[in-house]
Write a protein that holds these residues in place. Sequence first.
Motif, PDB file in Angstrom:
ATOM      1  N   PHE A 360      -1.277  20.597  10.067  1.00  0.00           N
ATOM      2  CA  PHE A 360       0.099  21.106   9.970  1.00  0.00           C
ATOM      3  C   PHE A 360       0.673  20.835   8.578  1.00  0.00           C
ATOM      4  O   PHE A 360       1.321  21.700   7.972  1.00  0.00           O
ATOM      5  N   HIS A 361       0.427  19.630   8.060  1.00  0.00           N
ATOM      6  CA  HIS A 361       0.961  19.236   6.753  1.00  0.00           C
ATOM      7  C   HIS A 361       0.433  20.152   5.644  1.00  0.00           C
ATOM      8  O   HIS A 361       1.209  20.693   4.842  1.00  0.00           O
ATOM      9  N   PHE A 362      -0.878  20.335   5.588  1.00  0.00           N
ATOM     10  CA  PHE A 362      -1.467  21.154   4.533  1.00  0.00           C
ATOM     11  C   PHE A 362      -1.125  22.638   4.714  1.00  0.00           C
ATOM     12  O   PHE A 362      -0.946  23.371   3.735  1.00  0.00           O
ATOM     13  N   ILE A 366       0.710  24.722   1.766  1.00  0.00           N
ATOM     14  CA  ILE A 366       0.102  25.912   1.148  1.00  0.00           C
ATOM     15  C   ILE A 366       0.984  27.143   1.368  1.00  0.00           C
ATOM     16  O   ILE A 366       1.136  27.988   0.480  1.00  0.00           O
ATOM     17  N   ASN A 367       1.585  27.252   2.542  1.00  0.00           N
ATOM     18  CA  ASN A 367       2.524  28.359   2.796  1.00  0.00           C
ATOM     19  C   ASN A 367       3.687  28.320   1.804  1.00  0.00           C
ATOM     20  O   ASN A 367       4.094  29.348   1.255  1.00  0.00           O
ATOM     21  N   ASP A 368       4.229  27.127   1.579  1.00  0.00           N
ATOM     22  CA  ASP A 368       5.349  26.979   0.636  1.00  0.00           C
ATOM     23  C   ASP A 368       4.908  27.300  -0.792  1.00  0.00           C
ATOM     24  O   ASP A 368       5.645  27.927  -1.555  1.00  0.00           O
ATOM     25  N   ARG A 369       3.709  26.889  -1.143  1.00  0.00           N
ATOM     26  CA  ARG A 369       3.235  27.071  -2.517  1.00  0.00           C
ATOM     27  C   ARG A 369       2.999  28.543  -2.846  1.00  0.00           C
ATOM     28  O   ARG A 369       3.340  29.025  -3.928  1.00  0.00           O
ATOM     29  N   TYR A 370       2.426  29.299  -1.900  1.00  0.00           N
ATOM     30  CA  TYR A 370       2.051  30.682  -2.174  1.00  0.00           C
ATOM     31  C   TYR A 370       2.971  31.705  -1.500  1.00  0.00           C
ATOM     32  O   TYR A 370       2.758  32.912  -1.645  1.00  0.00           O
ATOM     33  N   GLY A 371       3.962  31.241  -0.786  1.00  0.00           N
ATOM     34  CA  GLY A 371       4.856  32.171  -0.106  1.00  0.00           C
ATOM     35  C   GLY A 371       4.227  32.823   1.111  1.00  0.00           C
ATOM     36  O   GLY A 371       4.624  33.927   1.508  1.00  0.00           O
ATOM     37  N   ALA A 397      -8.250  19.544   3.331  1.00  0.00           N
ATOM     38  CA  ALA A 397      -7.264  20.247   2.501  1.00  0.00           C
ATOM     39  C   ALA A 397      -7.879  21.459   1.814  1.00  0.00           C
ATOM     40  O   ALA A 397      -7.277  22.549   1.773  1.00  0.00           O
ATOM     41  N   ASN A 398      -9.089  21.292   1.286  1.00  0.00           N
ATOM     42  CA  ASN A 398      -9.748  22.404   0.581  1.00  0.00           C
ATOM     43  C   ASN A 398     -10.059  23.568   1.516  1.00  0.00           C
ATOM     44  O   ASN A 398      -9.861  24.745   1.169  1.00  0.00           O
ATOM     45  N   ILE A 399     -10.547  23.268   2.716  1.00  0.00           N
ATOM     46  CA  ILE A 399     -10.916  24.327   3.662  1.00  0.00           C
ATOM     47  C   ILE A 399      -9.681  25.067   4.167  1.00  0.00           C
ATOM     48  O   ILE A 399      -9.693  26.295   4.321  1.00  0.00           O
ATOM     49  N   ILE A 400      -8.598  24.339   4.393  1.00  0.00           N
ATOM     50  CA  ILE A 400      -7.368  24.995   4.839  1.00  0.00           C
ATOM     51  C   ILE A 400      -6.854  25.931   3.743  1.00  0.00           C
ATOM     52  O   ILE A 400      -6.484  27.082   4.007  1.00  0.00           O
ATOM     53  N   GLU A 401      -6.841  25.452   2.505  1.00  0.00           N
ATOM     54  CA  GLU A 401      -6.376  26.307   1.399  1.00  0.00           C
ATOM     55  C   GLU A 401      -7.282  27.529   1.245  1.00  0.00           C
ATOM     56  O   GLU A 401      -6.795  28.658   1.075  1.00  0.00           O
ATOM     57  N   ARG A 402      -8.594  27.331   1.317  1.00  0.00           N
ATOM     58  CA  ARG A 402      -9.537  28.436   1.187  1.00  0.00           C
ATOM     59  C   ARG A 402      -9.320  29.459   2.309  1.00  0.00           C
ATOM     60  O   ARG A 402      -9.328  30.674   2.079  1.00  0.00           O
ATOM     61  N   SER A 403      -9.130  28.973   3.519  1.00  0.00           N
ATOM     62  CA  SER A 403      -8.926  29.873   4.667  1.00  0.00           C
ATOM     63  C   SER A 403      -7.644  30.669   4.519  1.00  0.00           C
ATOM     64  O   SER A 403      -7.590  31.866   4.840  1.00  0.00           O
TER      65      SER A 403
END
Length: 488
Positions: A360-362, A366-371, A397-403
């Motif tokens: 949930f945190h990541f 990531i949603n906030d960072r990229y809109g 963290a890396n897999i969530i961002e990649r996904s």
Amino acid sequence: MSYLELCSGFLDDLLDILMRLLKKLIDIEEANRDLESIFLNSYDGISIVNNKGITIRVNPAMERLTGVKKEEVIGKDMRQLVENGVFIDSVSLRVLENKRPTTIIQKGRTGKQTIMTGTPIMDGNERIKNVVINIRDVTELYSLNEKLQRTMELTNRYQCEINELRRQVIEQNDIVAESKEMQEIVDLALRVAKVDSTVLLLGESGVGKEVLTKIIHKSSSRFQSGSFIKINSGAIPASLLESELFGYEEGAFTGAKKKGKLGMFQLATKGTLFLDEISELPPELQVKLLRVIQEKEFIPLGGTVPVTVDVRIIAATNKNLKKMVEEGKFREDLFYRLNVVSIEIPPLRKRREDIPALIFHFSREINDRYGFKKQFTAEALKQLIRYDWPGNVRQLANIIERSFITSKGDRIGKDELSGELTEEKLFQFDFGNIIPLNEAVELLERSLIKKALEKYKTTYEVAKVLKVSQATVARKAKKYRDEESSMP
């Protein structure tokens, strides 16, 4: 039989009776003397009140404990004594009123806290004849109880303060600590931050050692007076590491800056120096680091004058330093200098309660960072939670961002997750790391049963292949299905 003989026999019987009575009287007198001695010498106070509320006897201990002299109470009505303030309350009057044993706590003139227990003495008609009051000094017990209450209140207050401090630190540093293990580690970090002892952080790569280091620095007095400086001992060539750590003087070596250069120790003055991957420190620099820790000084490259430093050192490693000491790969004296306070951060697979919160945190970050407005489906979440995460928090963290970046829609399904999270890789474990045997057995058993059920049609066939009973396969399969279905 003659008259004289009759009279003589009668007198003998009478004399025998009188002798026996005399013996009983002597025994009674002796018992009374014993009781009187006990009454007078009892450490506890004793008072006797009749059924009219009149005090008829008191012992010396009663005077000592209450500070009230016997002349003040003997023959006096307890009601009048209470009215006159000799006693605050009367346990004997309560017994006479309630007709049952009663206990009260009362403070006497001496300042002693006493516990008074009144017991009714009944006559043959079940009416109260007297009341016996036992008085015991409980001042120390009362004082200890008050201290205990105050200690409990302080403990509760301190716990509330610790919880609030932990909450603030977690919010300020974007830490996820849902598991009991991580909450205890954060609490320990906050306590360690108040002193300047050297800290050694242990744990696999990616568990969050640097984050914990920053918590210690930010929660210490050094946060206001100095900087947080990090250096990775394994990322810098050994030939350059010494100059990075300790700096150099002008002309120290070919290519050196004209005015020299300050090292990390000097840059971290009055602050915190984080030595990451300390296990990679070359032997010659281990000696120099030991000197800095012991003497609080060092000599820069090309220099002759010692430089005094005031730095708090926090070291970290994903290696077994103790084993390295045994193998002669790391100095024992340096190990003990670094290992003043050690904090081991468990891998993510050992604190699974943190995984959903981290997801949930990541996701939010990531949603906030990229809109974005993306989220995982229930099946994808289940797979993320079930994975063992050998790369720990960093890998998660890396897999969530990649996904999030590679997915087409706002709903990220199971099939859109990284290939690292395929079914056959779930519940695997790293044999390079020691885990409890029962955990390893269960993970292997779960994997085998799942694969067998996918391959064979019935539990009977699975049981035959695995060489166990069909009932065992059915029971364990149900257990694992229930566990998976209960996951969020």
